[in-house]
Structures are given as C-alpha cells and as structure tokens.
Write a protein that holds these residues in place. Structure first.
Motif, mmCIF file in Angstrom:
data_model
loop_
_atom_site.group_PDB
_atom_site.id
_atom_site.type_symbol
_atom_site.label_atom_id
_atom_site.label_comp_id
_atom_site.label_asym_id
_atom_site.label_seq_id
_atom_site.Cartn_x
_atom_site.Cartn_y
_atom_site.Cartn_z
ATOM 1 N N ARG A 129 -6.896 -8.407 -7.916
ATOM 2 C CA ARG A 129 -7.041 -6.986 -7.753
ATOM 3 C C ARG A 129 -7.783 -6.706 -6.462
ATOM 4 O O ARG A 129 -8.822 -7.298 -6.193
ATOM 5 C CB ARG A 129 -7.813 -6.386 -8.915
ATOM 6 C CG ARG A 129 -7.346 -4.960 -9.150
ATOM 7 C CD ARG A 129 -7.951 -4.415 -10.347
ATOM 8 N NE ARG A 129 -9.190 -3.778 -9.985
ATOM 9 C CZ ARG A 129 -9.929 -3.150 -10.884
ATOM 10 N NH1 ARG A 129 -9.575 -3.172 -12.157
ATOM 11 N NH2 ARG A 129 -11.010 -2.548 -10.516
ATOM 12 N N CYS A 130 -7.197 -5.815 -5.726
ATOM 13 C CA CYS A 130 -7.819 -5.475 -4.452
ATOM 14 C C CYS A 130 -8.645 -4.209 -4.629
ATOM 15 O O CYS A 130 -8.162 -3.219 -5.166
ATOM 16 C CB CYS A 130 -6.731 -5.281 -3.398
ATOM 17 S SG CYS A 130 -7.418 -4.827 -1.824
ATOM 18 N N ASP A 131 -9.860 -4.264 -4.202
ATOM 19 C CA ASP A 131 -10.734 -3.106 -4.310
ATOM 20 C C ASP A 131 -10.796 -2.419 -2.954
ATOM 21 O O ASP A 131 -11.287 -2.991 -1.967
ATOM 22 C CB ASP A 131 -12.135 -3.579 -4.741
ATOM 23 C CG ASP A 131 -13.067 -2.405 -4.943
ATOM 24 O OD1 ASP A 131 -12.626 -1.255 -4.709
ATOM 25 O OD2 ASP A 131 -14.223 -2.645 -5.339
ATOM 26 N N ILE A 132 -10.270 -1.209 -2.917
ATOM 27 C CA ILE A 132 -10.220 -0.529 -1.628
ATOM 28 C C ILE A 132 -11.166 0.665 -1.598
ATOM 29 O O ILE A 132 -11.065 1.541 -0.755
ATOM 30 C CB ILE A 132 -8.781 -0.079 -1.300
ATOM 31 C CG1 ILE A 132 -8.218 0.741 -2.458
ATOM 32 C CG2 ILE A 132 -7.888 -1.279 -1.031
ATOM 33 C CD1 ILE A 132 -6.868 1.332 -2.160
ATOM 34 N N ASP A 133 -12.137 0.664 -2.513
ATOM 35 C CA ASP A 133 -13.022 1.819 -2.613
ATOM 36 C C ASP A 133 -13.864 2.054 -1.378
ATOM 37 O O ASP A 133 -14.233 3.181 -1.059
ATOM 38 C CB ASP A 133 -13.970 1.639 -3.813
ATOM 39 C CG ASP A 133 -13.181 1.719 -5.092
ATOM 40 O OD1 ASP A 133 -12.043 2.226 -5.041
ATOM 41 O OD2 ASP A 133 -13.703 1.264 -6.131
ATOM 42 N N THR A 134 -14.194 0.989 -0.726
ATOM 43 C CA THR A 134 -15.107 1.158 0.420
ATOM 44 C C THR A 134 -14.382 1.591 1.676
ATOM 45 O O THR A 134 -14.985 1.731 2.720
ATOM 46 C CB THR A 134 -15.846 -0.157 0.715
ATOM 47 O OG1 THR A 134 -14.863 -1.177 0.893
ATOM 48 C CG2 THR A 134 -16.793 -0.533 -0.401
#
Lengths: 151, 763
Positions: free
Chosen positions: B219-224
C-alpha cells in the motif's frame, strides 16, 4: 608533401652564403626574424641558444656552422625557420628564405659520395632547378646528434 | 558514453571506495567504535562488488563477496573486532586493491595470497557463534550479480530462483489471514528519503526485488504529498506499507533494502499488521484504499507511477494521483520476465544518470582531465609573462605621468596574480592519497621483516601541487621501507631494550615558508655512526682519518653506493637506497636531511616546493647573461671586500664570512660563459646551502632583483643542459636560464659539470 598522381613534393628553399638548401614544407611550422638568443652553457657551438617563441623555449641552431661552414653573424635580416620533428620544435638560423619549390620526386638526385660530413650526413639529395642546385636537408640527421653531443 | 567510459568511472570510484575502506579500517583499528564507520567500510566493499558484478569482473566479485560477508558479521555485531581480524581485513583491503588494479590493467595477482585471505576471512565469519534460528552469515547475492567463483568456499549456495510463486499471486493476494505453513509474514514500512532517488535508487525496483521473495501486499501512502505549488520536484513524499509472505527469513527481507537502507526509513517487523492495512488514509478526500496486490508488469510499463520524482516533474500532480491509483488497481497481474528485468536495469541506469546530474550535493566537485588544467596553467604562465612584458615596455616608453595606463597595469598585475593563485589551487591536492598508500607499504614490509609497526600520519590534508604529489610516492616508499627495514628493531630487541615492541613510524606533512615539509620519524635504533663511518672508510668514501661531525656522518647515507644493511634484502639495502631518494627529491627542487639520536630513532626531513610550475628566484647577471637563482637555495648575499678573499692553491679562492672560510665559485666560469675567473671584488657573492651540508659562495656579477618566474622545461625541445635546471621567460621577452645550484656546487668540487650530468642522465 606528395600530390597524388604526380609524386610531387613541396619544399621551402633557403640560402646560406651563396648556397641554396631546402626542407620539406610540412616540417616547417613558421618563419620568423632573428632575435638574440640566450646562450646555453656546455652546448655544441652550432647551438646558438634559446629564444622565446610565444612562451615556448625554442633552441636555435646555426645551419651554416652545423653544415661545417662559417659561424653566422646574425643580423635583423637573418631568419629562423621553425621546424617540427616529432614532438620537438627547433629553429634553424639561415640567411634568408628564397623560394617555395614544387618538385617531382624523380627529380631529386642522390647526394654525391663525398667525404665531407655535410654530404654524408645531412644532405638527402640534390635538386637541379633552372641551372641552380638546391640541397635537400635531411632533418632527422640534423637533430639526432644534438643530445649525444650536448652530453 | 560507451562502456569503456563507464568502466573508467567505475574504476575511479573504486579508488575512492578503496581509500574510504582503508581509512575506515584504520579508524576502527585506532579504536573507533562508531557503527557508521563500520557501515562506511561495508558500503565501500559492497559498492565495489556491485559495480564489479555489473562489469562481469568475477574474481573481484568473488573476493569482495567473502570480504563483505565478514564485514557484515561485524556490522551486525555477530563478530567482535580484534586486532587479528583487522590485520586480516587490512590485508584484504590491499588484495581488493590489487584485484581492482588487475581488473583494470589486465595482469594477474598472487592467487595463493587471495585464497589464504579468503580462508582467513571465512574462518572469522564462520567462527562466530550464531543464534540457533539465525541464518548463515553468508548473504544472498543480489540478483544482478553473477555467481561467485570457485574461490568462494564460504558456504555460499546459489539460491534457486523460481518464478512459480508469482502465478499464485492472484490467489495469495486475497489477503490470507494465515500464512501458508512454513512461510513467515513480515510487515515492512518503507519511507524513502529524497537521497534514495538522488543516488539513482528506485522504490519500484526495491519492491520488485521484495516480490521475488514471496507474496506481497503493498500500500502506498500518499498523504504527505503536498499541493503542487509546495512540491519539491526532487523531494520524496510517498511511503509504502508492505506485507511480505515468504519462506525466507527476515535477513533476506532486509537484504533487499541493503543498497537503500541509509537513505530511507525502513522498519521490518515479523507478523502481519492488518490493522494498518485496513485503516483509512488520513487525507479525507481520498477513498480508503483497499490493499492493492502489487503488480510487477505495471512497474515497467508505467514507470511514472512510483517514481514520484519523475512524475512530479512530468505531469500535474492532481492528475497523476488518481492515475496512479487506477493503474495499481487495474493493471493485470503478470509474472515478471527476464527481458523485462533487463529493461528495468537499463531504465535504472538511465535514471541514475539523470538523477546524479540533478542532485545538489554539498561540496560539488567535477572530474577534470589533468591535461586541461595543465593547459590552463600554461596559458596563465603566458599571461604572467605578457603582463610583465607589457609593464616593462610601458616603463621603457615612458608614457610617464599617464596615470590611467599605470593604474590599469597595476590592476592587471593584481588580477594576473590572483588568476595564477586560483589556477594553482586547482592543482593543489591533499597528500592524503599518498600517505594512505604508505599504510600498505608499512604493513607489507612489517610482515616481511617480522617487525611490529604502527604508522601514524599527521597533516594528511596538507595540500601541494598534483605533479609534486605524483612524484612523491616513489621516494616516500623508499624511505618508509628503509625506516622499517633498517630503522626499527625487531620486537624482541625492542622488548629487551625496554621499548614498546610495536615500533612507531610517524609520517607528517606541513607547510613551512612556502614549501611543504614531510617528515618520516621512527623510534628505532637511530643511525649507528660507528658503522656508517667504518663502512664509508671501507668503501673509500672518506679518508680513514677524516674528522666528520655527527651530522656529516649521518648524511653519508645519502652518498651513492652506500648501504649499511648487513644482509641484502628485497626490501631495501641494495646499495642504491638513499642516494636514489635524494636524487629524485632534488629533481623536484627539494632537499632532504636526516637527524638521528642513537637509541631514540631517526627523522628524515624533506622539504619540497609547493609547485613545479613557478619559482621564486633571484635574477642575476653573469657575464652579460641573465640567470635566475632559486631563492630557496640562497642563504644570504654579500658584497666581498678585498681582504675577505684568500687564494687557495693555484685556482681556488676562499671567502671569509664571519671567521669561516667558504669556497668561492665563479658561476660564469663554471658555465663556460667566460674563460677566465672574474675578480670577486667586482661582483656579488650568493651564499648557498648545498645538499649534504657545506656552503658555497656563488660569484655573480650583479643582482637585478627578486621575481616569481614561470618554469619552462628545456628538455621539451632540447635536452638536459649541465648546470641549468630549467628556463624561464623574463619581462623583456627573452629566455633566462635557471641555475641548478646543486649541480654547480658539485661541479665546483672538481667534478666536470658535463660528465656529472651524463652520469645522472644515464643512472
């Protein structure tokens, strides 16, 4: 220099006293007037010293003396022919530059078999031109012996 | 850029890595316990191995692999450092350097030495007590690297690699709650820093490698990810949460990130973290993403997706984001194929290039061909001469009060000087590389002679012209060998004398009054003056009844044909030792001397010019010729008075200077500029210090002044001239010769100048 088809070579002719000599034009880098040279200690007499050729320390050789004739007394009218052999540059002090010749290679006659050092070592051949005689100088022979003589 | 150029760069980098490796090992040897030092050492070996693998340099890879394995044990604290281990490691570093050189230049190296070291390294790696569950300390090869050769008996086993696992990935991706029996589950949190991309690494490739170990959920976290206007195109914003199900152990998982681990946050925990996977992302506007099976084919086809640095530049980020998600969801599963892997490698290489070009490294450096710098130096030399000529002609033409011209000229002079200094600074290099090479020499000689030696270096950042550095290595090697072989005693003897059995060799560099001074000090026995003296008498160097000072005796060892070694060895003492050193240092315009205390040791001091391109000289007139005398040779100048001059034999004259008599040397005469000796009272005497002690007064006609001159070689177009060191061009555009003071002094001792020079030219 050879021109294709005709076996021509181009030569630069110069005078020493009343004699005429020539060298291959491809070996000549430039021709410049005489400037006083800084003598080098413990050098053969025909090495007149070194001059500044735009930052290059150029040794100058007295051609007259090198060929066994009188030592040149250089003046403003004398010229230095800058020759390249291998990676080295050497200046030849001569009286004047007389001509640019285009000669068929077949016209170059072998040097006569004389005992003088000039004939034996330095003259590659002689060329008859309009009744004159021009000696073709063998450049490698001229410089090959500097080092051994200097040391 | 063709393959050879890339290879050249690799070898250049190898040199740096090897230097790093050696200095790191030495630091550890000196008690540095910083884990970062171990890491640096490990990195160096690993980079060499990686590069060598890419070029198919199998011998190098094989050895680097064994070395790296042992280093890894140290890094993971499975192996304690000990002086024995470090000795082996330092030797291994030497062998690694040899192998690198052999790979570069062809040639072969001593196979037996390599195999002995391989066994030793291996023994260290194997001798480590390991926890029962822990894997073999031998790590897997990175996939791109060829299998190690037969020399590798470290227990390395090629891991059979199968793509079968991927075919089941669709099923496995249904988020199995239980790991398949015999397989373990790890959760990896992976957040790259921008450094990772800057170094040409690529998250996607790491993920792909990880996928080879087993089943992945990514899972890629792109929140930042910031809005486009705040986005740093070279920043790193994504992080990944990865669930790995594999039959390999944690070490194997960690190994995937080996190249990257200094440039990212990486956290590997056993077990599955389902909670993290199901949690919605913090950013509200985004749909909670289902864990997406990670697909490999997509990575090659859409390299833009995880390569955020590239994506950020190429497409507006708002569009890129949904596209990325969509791609991840829709892309079909496909097993990776080998051609694709190659393609990816090529892409990586390409990316590496562009990334390297873009990265703003702290102190930026460029590699420049030395020829270009030399050309620049020559041109600056011309500029200096031209400027001097211009200044002189202005003076001669007496434009007189025209202040504008003089002002401009002054500024030109200043600028020229500054340009010259800056250009010289380009060539200035620390002596460190040469000093580092000496470490190896010491180790080898110590081994051969059975002596225990520690090399201490100081001032290794002292800078000196590159040409000087290049020529420094040879005399230095000779002196170091000499110091270990002759200077230091055997450990037994040292112990008997109450000294530390470990001899200390101190190599120091420092600047002193425009020169670099290098000292080699040992704490050995010092010079045995009795033996030197008797040997010199035996060899006919001095008369049996000559009265020599201690200093003069010490300096006899620089005399040609002198050697005190009782047994001739390969190391030194072939009777050509120190005089060769002295000559090569003199050729650099340097001086060497020795001071020695019996029982305490000897110090060799050499002083060298900082550059071989310019020289501070005294311009003098001799027999109407202008000569330049190197300022460093001159002790003082004096005007001789009639009563100071004393005839000594038929031709010699001595000059009295404060109650000592010093031989007078007529420079004009000795250079054959004039047949007769000049009258000393008409001239000026330059008191010079000659090598090997003893002063001489050089007679010249007049002093014109002091000047910095650009050194021009006479040999370039002519040949070596006896008594003349080089030439230069003065302000009037004429060539002036630079006097070879030592040759002139030697000649004045009665040797003919020319024969002396012939000897040195052939010898």
């Amino acid at each position: 220099m050879r021109v294709s088809g005709n076996d021509m070579c181009e030569l630069i002719a110069f005078t020493i006293g009343d004699q005429e000599f020539c060298v291959e034009v491809m070996a000549v880098r430039e021709i410049r007037g005489w400037t006083p040279a800084t003598p080098l200690p413990h050098s053969p007499g025909y090495v007149r010293g070194v001059i500044n050729l735009r930052g290059v320390v150029l040794p100058v050789m007295d051609m007259s003396q090198r060929l066994g004739m009188d030592r040149t007394d250089p003046s403003q009218r004398h010229v230095i022919i800058v020759i390249q052999t291998g990676s080295q540059l050497v200046g030849l002090l001569v009286d004047s530059v007389s001509d640019i010749l285009a000669v068929a290679e077949s016209a170059i006659q072998p040097a006569p078999d004389v005992s003088r050092e000039m004939g034996r070592d330095f003259v590659q051949g002689i060329i008859p031109i309009e009744g004159r005689m021009v000696c073709l100088i063998q450049l490698n022979a001229l410089f090959g012996s500097i080092e051994s003589e200097a040391a | 850029m063709d393959m050879n150029e890339i290879k050249d760069i690799f070898f250049q980098e190898c040199e740096e890595q090897l230097a790093e490796l050696e200095s790191g090992l030495l630091r550890i040897n000196d008690g540095d316990t910083d884990p970062e030092t171990v890491n640096a050492v490990f990195r160096a070996v690993h980079s060499i191995k990686g590069g060598a693998g890419a070029f198919g340099l199998d011998d190098l890879v094989a050895f680097a692999h064994v070395f790296e394995t042992t280093l890894d044990c140290v890094r993971s604290n499975k192996l304690q450092t000990s002086s024995e281990l470090l000795k082996v490691m330092l030797k291994s570093a030497d062998v690694l350097a040899d192998l690198t050189a052999a790979s570069r230049d062809g040639g072969s190296i001593d196979k037996s030495r390599t195999s002995v070291l391989v066994k030793e390294l291996d023994a260290f790696a194997k001798g480590t007590p390991l926890p029962a569950s822990a894997p073999e300390p031998v790590k897997q090869e990175a996939p791109a690297e060829p299998a190690p050769q037969a020399t590798d008996d470290s227990g390395f086993q090629p891991v059979p690699f199968s793509f079968d696992g991927f075919e089941d990935e669709a099923e496995a991706a249904e988020l199995p709650d239980e790991a398949i029996a015999g397989r373990s589950v790890f959760t990896v949190r992976f957040k790259p820093r921008s450094d990772l991309y800057a170094k040409g690494n690529e998250a996607v490739l790491l993920l792909r490698d990880l996928a080879r170990l087993g089943d992945l959920q990514v899972r890629c976290d792109i929140d930042t990810l910031p809005p486009i206007d705040q986005l740093d195109p070279e920043g790193a914003y994504f992080s990944w949460l990865i669930r790995v199900e594999t039959d390999k152990d944690e070490e194997a998982v960690r190994h995937v990130f080996e190249f990257a681990e200094w440039d990212c946050l990486i956290e590997i925990t056993p077990g599955s973290d389902d909670e993290a996977f199901s949690a919605p992302t913090a950013a509200g506007e985004d749909q909670p993403m289902a864990p997406v099976p990670f697909d490999l084919s997509m990575l090659e086809e859409e390299p833009v997706v995880p390569a955020e640095t590239a994506a950020a530049v190429v497409v507006p980020i708002a569009a890129a984001r949904p596209a990325a998600v969509a791609a991840v969801e829709e892309a079909p599963l496909a097993p990776p194929s080998l051609p694709r892997a190659e393609k990816a490698l090529a892409a990586e290489a390409e990316k590496k290039e562009s990334a390297v070009a873009a990265v703003p490294a702290a102190p930026q450096t460029i590699r420049v061909d030395l020829d270009r710098v030399d050309r620049l130096i020559n041109l600056v030399g011309e500029l200096v001469i031209n400027q001097a000529m211009l200044a002189q002609s202005v003076v001669e033409n007496e434009t007189g009060g025209s202040s504008a011209i003089n002002l401009g000229l002054e500024e030109l002079q200043q600028l020229t000087r500054e340009i010259q200094d800056s250009v010289m600074a380009i060539r200035a290099q620390p002596v460190k590389p040469v000093f580092q090479r000496m470490g190896r020499i010491v180790r080898e000689i110590a081994d051969m002679t059975g002596k225990n030696v520690r090399l201490v270096t100081e001032g290794e950042n002292t800078e000196v012209d590159k040409t000087v550095i290049d020529k420094l290595a040879e005399p230095l090697t000779h002196m170091i060998r000499n110091a270990v072989d002759h200077g230091l005693e055997t450990p037994e003897k040292r112990a008997a004398l109450g000294k530390n059995p470990e001899g200390i060799l101190r190599l120091t560099a420092k600047h002193r009054s425009g020169r670099i001074v290098i000292e080699i000090a040992d704490d050995g026995a010092g010079i045995n003056r009795e033996r030197v003296r008797s040997k010199a008498i035996e060899n006919g160097l001095i008369a049996a009844d000559s009265n020599l000072s201690d200093e003069e005796i010490d300096n006899l060892i620089f005399h040609p044909g002198f050697s005190t070694a009782e047994k001739l060895s390969d190391i030194s003492g072939r009777g050509v030792g120190m005089d060769v050193v002295k000559r090569s240092i003199q050729q650099l315009g340097g001086r060497i001397s020795i001071t020695s205390k019996p029982g305490k040791g000897s110090i060799f001091t050499m002083s060298l010019p900082l550059t071989l391109a310019v020289l501070d000289g005294m311009v003098v007139t001799v027999a109407n010729q202008t000569l330049v005398v190197p300022l460093t040779a001159i002790v003082e100048t004096l005007q001789p008075e009639k009563q100071d001059i004393h005839a000594f034999g038929p031709t010699q004259r001595l000059i009295a200077i404060r109650d000592t008599f010093c031989p007078l040397v007529d420079v004009g005469h000795i250079l054959n500029f004039r047949p007769d000796l000049a009258n000393p009272i008409d001239g000026v005497a330059l008191l010079v210090e000659s090598e090997g002690g003893g002063q001489r007064a050089l007679m010249v006609d007049a002093i014109q002044g002091q000047r910095q001159v650009v050194i021009k070689s006479l040999e370039a177009n002519y040949t070596n001239v006896p008594g003349i060191a080089a030439a230069t061009i003065l302000g009037d555009g004429r060539v002036a010769l630079i006097l070879d003071v030592d040759a002139v002094v030697t000649a004045s001792r009665g040797h003919a100048l020319s024969s002396e020079m012939t000897l040195s030219a052939t010898g």
